[in-house]
Design a protein around this motif. Structure first.
Motif, PDB file in Angstrom:
ATOM      1  N   ILE A  32       0.832  -1.211   0.000  1.00 28.02           N
ATOM      2  CA  ILE A  32       0.000   0.000   0.000  1.00 28.02           C
ATOM      3  C   ILE A  32       0.867   1.262   0.000  1.00 28.02           C
ATOM      4  O   ILE A  32       0.389   2.349   0.289  1.00 28.02           O
ATOM      5  N   GLY A  33       2.153   1.078  -0.317  1.00 29.01           N
ATOM      6  CA  GLY A  33       3.047   2.225  -0.449  1.00 29.01           C
ATOM      7  C   GLY A  33       3.968   2.473   0.725  1.00 29.01           C
ATOM      8  O   GLY A  33       4.800   3.376   0.673  1.00 29.01           O
ATOM      9  N   ASP A  34       3.853   1.695   1.806  1.00 25.37           N
ATOM     10  CA  ASP A  34       4.727   1.884   2.962  1.00 25.37           C
ATOM     11  C   ASP A  34       6.120   1.343   2.660  1.00 25.37           C
ATOM     12  O   ASP A  34       6.276   0.360   1.931  1.00 25.37           O
ATOM     13  N   ARG A  35       7.132   1.991   3.216  1.00 23.12           N
ATOM     14  CA  ARG A  35       8.521   1.573   3.047  1.00 23.12           C
ATOM     15  C   ARG A  35       9.200   1.496   4.406  1.00 23.12           C
ATOM     16  O   ARG A  35       8.900   2.276   5.308  1.00 23.12           O
ATOM     17  N   ARG A  36      10.122   0.569   4.531  1.00 23.73           N
ATOM     18  CA  ARG A  36      10.946   0.450   5.743  1.00 23.73           C
ATOM     19  C   ARG A  36      12.064   1.476   5.660  1.00 23.73           C
ATOM     20  O   ARG A  36      12.300   2.065   4.602  1.00 23.73           O
ATOM     21  N   ALA A  37      12.778   1.665   6.750  1.00 21.96           N
ATOM     22  CA  ALA A  37      13.866   2.646   6.791  1.00 21.96           C
ATOM     23  C   ALA A  37      14.900   2.389   5.691  1.00 21.96           C
ATOM     24  O   ALA A  37      15.469   3.323   5.138  1.00 21.96           O
ATOM     25  N   GLU A  38      15.112   1.110   5.345  1.00 22.73           N
ATOM     26  CA  GLU A  38      16.092   0.743   4.320  1.00 22.73           C
ATOM     27  C   GLU A  38      15.552   0.973   2.905  1.00 22.73           C
ATOM     28  O   GLU A  38      16.269   0.787   1.934  1.00 22.73           O
ATOM     29  N   GLY A  39      14.269   1.334   2.784  1.00 26.55           N
ATOM     30  CA  GLY A  39      13.674   1.607   1.487  1.00 26.55           C
ATOM     31  C   GLY A  39      12.897   0.450   0.880  1.00 26.55           C
ATOM     32  O   GLY A  39      12.223   0.610  -0.133  1.00 26.55           O
ATOM     33  N   GLU A  40      12.957  -0.744   1.485  1.00 22.97           N
ATOM     34  CA  GLU A  40      12.213  -1.873   0.916  1.00 22.97           C
ATOM     35  C   GLU A  40      10.739  -1.800   1.310  1.00 22.97           C
ATOM     36  O   GLU A  40      10.369  -1.113   2.262  1.00 22.97           O
ATOM     37  N   ARG A  41       9.914  -2.501   0.534  1.00 25.24           N
ATOM     38  CA  ARG A  41       8.468  -2.514   0.792  1.00 25.24           C
ATOM     39  C   ARG A  41       8.154  -3.028   2.185  1.00 25.24           C
ATOM     40  O   ARG A  41       8.779  -3.977   2.651  1.00 25.24           O
ATOM     41  N   ASP A  42       7.169  -2.418   2.827  1.00 26.71           N
ATOM     42  CA  ASP A  42       6.659  -2.881   4.115  1.00 26.71           C
ATOM     43  C   ASP A  42       5.209  -3.297   3.867  1.00 26.71           C
ATOM     44  O   ASP A  42       4.314  -2.459   3.789  1.00 26.71           O
ATOM     45  N   LEU A  43       4.987  -4.591   3.663  1.00 24.40           N
ATOM     46  CA  LEU A  43       3.679  -5.099   3.269  1.00 24.40           C
ATOM     47  C   LEU A  43       2.709  -5.160   4.449  1.00 24.40           C
ATOM     48  O   LEU A  43       3.116  -5.357   5.585  1.00 24.40           O
ATOM     49  N   SER A  44       1.425  -5.017   4.154  1.00 27.89           N
ATOM     50  CA  SER A  44       0.358  -5.061   5.144  1.00 27.89           C
ATOM     51  C   SER A  44      -0.570  -6.228   4.825  1.00 27.89           C
ATOM     52  O   SER A  44      -0.797  -6.541   3.659  1.00 27.89           O
ATOM     53  N   ILE A  45      -1.136  -6.842   5.852  1.00 29.03           N
ATOM     54  CA  ILE A  45      -2.041  -7.979   5.666  1.00 29.03           C
ATOM     55  C   ILE A  45      -3.484  -7.505   5.767  1.00 29.03           C
ATOM     56  O   ILE A  45      -3.822  -6.673   6.612  1.00 29.03           O
ATOM     57  N   ALA A  46      -4.335  -8.040   4.883  1.00 31.33           N
ATOM     58  CA  ALA A  46      -5.766  -7.755   4.934  1.00 31.33           C
ATOM     59  C   ALA A  46      -6.534  -8.981   4.453  1.00 31.33           C
ATOM     60  O   ALA A  46      -6.183  -9.579   3.437  1.00 31.33           O
ATOM     61  N   THR A  47      -7.568  -9.349   5.187  1.00 29.20           N
ATOM     62  CA  THR A  47      -8.467 -10.422   4.772  1.00 29.20           C
ATOM     63  C   THR A  47      -9.244  -9.957   3.556  1.00 29.20           C
ATOM     64  O   THR A  47      -9.620  -8.795   3.458  1.00 29.20           O
ATOM     65  N   LEU A  48      -9.513 -10.875   2.622  1.00 28.24           N
ATOM     66  CA  LEU A  48     -10.141 -10.534   1.348  1.00 28.24           C
ATOM     67  C   LEU A  48     -11.459 -11.294   1.178  1.00 28.24           C
ATOM     68  O   LEU A  48     -11.502 -12.502   1.346  1.00 28.24           O
ATOM     69  N   TRP A  49     -12.540 -10.559   0.867  1.00 26.80           N
ATOM     70  CA  TRP A  49     -13.837 -11.134   0.510  1.00 26.80           C
ATOM     71  C   TRP A  49     -14.156 -10.727  -0.913  1.00 26.80           C
ATOM     72  O   TRP A  49     -13.990  -9.568  -1.279  1.00 26.80           O
ATOM     73  N   VAL A  50     -14.657 -11.637  -1.711  1.00 26.77           N
ATOM     74  CA  VAL A  50     -15.064 -11.332  -3.077  1.00 26.77           C
ATOM     75  C   VAL A  50     -16.553 -10.985  -3.064  1.00 26.77           C
ATOM     76  O   VAL A  50     -17.364 -11.716  -2.507  1.00 26.77           O
ATOM     77  N   GLU A  51     -16.892  -9.844  -3.657  1.00 30.30           N
ATOM     78  CA  GLU A  51     -18.284  -9.423  -3.735  1.00 30.30           C
ATOM     79  C   GLU A  51     -19.027 -10.260  -4.772  1.00 30.30           C
ATOM     80  O   GLU A  51     -18.545 -10.420  -5.897  1.00 30.30           O
ATOM     81  N   ASN A  52     -20.182 -10.766  -4.422  1.00 33.57           N
ATOM     82  CA  ASN A  52     -21.102 -11.429  -5.349  1.00 33.57           C
ATOM     83  C   ASN A  52     -20.516 -12.638  -6.074  1.00 33.57           C
ATOM     84  O   ASN A  52     -20.890 -12.924  -7.203  1.00 33.57           O
ATOM     85  N   ALA A  53     -19.587 -13.349  -5.462  1.00 32.66           N
ATOM     86  CA  ALA A  53     -19.049 -14.571  -6.051  1.00 32.66           C
ATOM     87  C   ALA A  53     -18.508 -15.464  -4.933  1.00 32.66           C
ATOM     88  O   ALA A  53     -17.966 -14.969  -3.949  1.00 32.66           O
ATOM     89  N   ALA A  54     -18.679 -16.757  -5.091  1.00 32.12           N
ATOM     90  CA  ALA A  54     -18.194 -17.701  -4.085  1.00 32.12           C
ATOM     91  C   ALA A  54     -16.688 -17.914  -4.174  1.00 32.12           C
ATOM     92  O   ALA A  54     -16.051 -18.299  -3.201  1.00 32.12           O
ATOM     93  N   GLU A  55     -16.109 -17.652  -5.363  1.00 36.29           N
ATOM     94  CA  GLU A  55     -14.674 -17.830  -5.547  1.00 36.29           C
ATOM     95  C   GLU A  55     -14.190 -16.949  -6.685  1.00 36.29           C
ATOM     96  O   GLU A  55     -14.986 -16.402  -7.445  1.00 36.29           O
ATOM     97  N   LEU A  56     -12.867 -16.831  -6.767  1.00 39.41           N
ATOM     98  CA  LEU A  56     -12.251 -16.057  -7.847  1.00 39.41           C
ATOM     99  C   LEU A  56     -11.138 -16.913  -8.439  1.00 39.41           C
ATOM    100  O   LEU A  56     -10.284 -17.426  -7.712  1.00 39.41           O
ATOM    101  N   GLY A  57     -11.176 -17.069  -9.752  1.00 34.60           N
ATOM    102  CA  GLY A  57     -10.189 -17.901 -10.434  1.00 34.60           C
ATOM    103  C   GLY A  57      -8.957 -17.115 -10.829  1.00 34.60           C
ATOM    104  O   GLY A  57      -8.936 -15.879 -10.790  1.00 34.60           O
TER     105      GLY A  57
END
Length: 111
Positions: A32-57
């Motif tokens: 989401i654009g966050d960076r660590r002090a060293e400049g590398e990506r700092d990833l964030s976790i988020a649970t994902l729900w698909v709207e109007n579908a039981a699965e996504l291929g």
């Protein structure tokens, strides 16, 4: 905090080979654009729900909702912001924020 995203990835560039359940069991990492002090990506976790579908291929397109593990890290996200999904290397998907909704308070404990 719930965020709604348009989510897509061309099938030929998607490392995922199987469908995933759209019911909120998937908890991928997001750039989401966050960076660590060293400049590398700092990833964030988020649970994902698909709207109007039981699965996504693989390579599928859908509107999804995300529930960030640490909502404060996502507070600056606005409609139109681009984000990138990772399950591992390489990129597993991309998205664009289309709605931002504040977290709902938890229901009070009942005796």
């Amino acid at each position: 905090m719930t965020r709604s995203h348009s989510f897509d990835r061309p099938p030929t560039s998607c490392p995922r080979r199987l469908c995933f359940s759209g019911d909120g069991r998937l908890r991928p990492m997001w750039d989401i654009g966050d960076r660590r002090a060293e400049g590398e990506r700092d990833l964030s976790i988020a649970t994902l729900w698909v709207e109007n579908a039981a699965e996504l291929g693989p390579g599928g397109t859908a509107v999804v909702r995300l529930a960030p593990l640490i909502p404060e890290r996502w507070a600056r996200m606005r409609c139109g912001d681009a984000i990138t999904m990772y399950e591992a290397q390489p990129v597993a998907g991309t998205g664009r924020v289309i709605e931002v909704v504040a977290p709902r308070p938890a229901p009070p404990d009942t005796p």
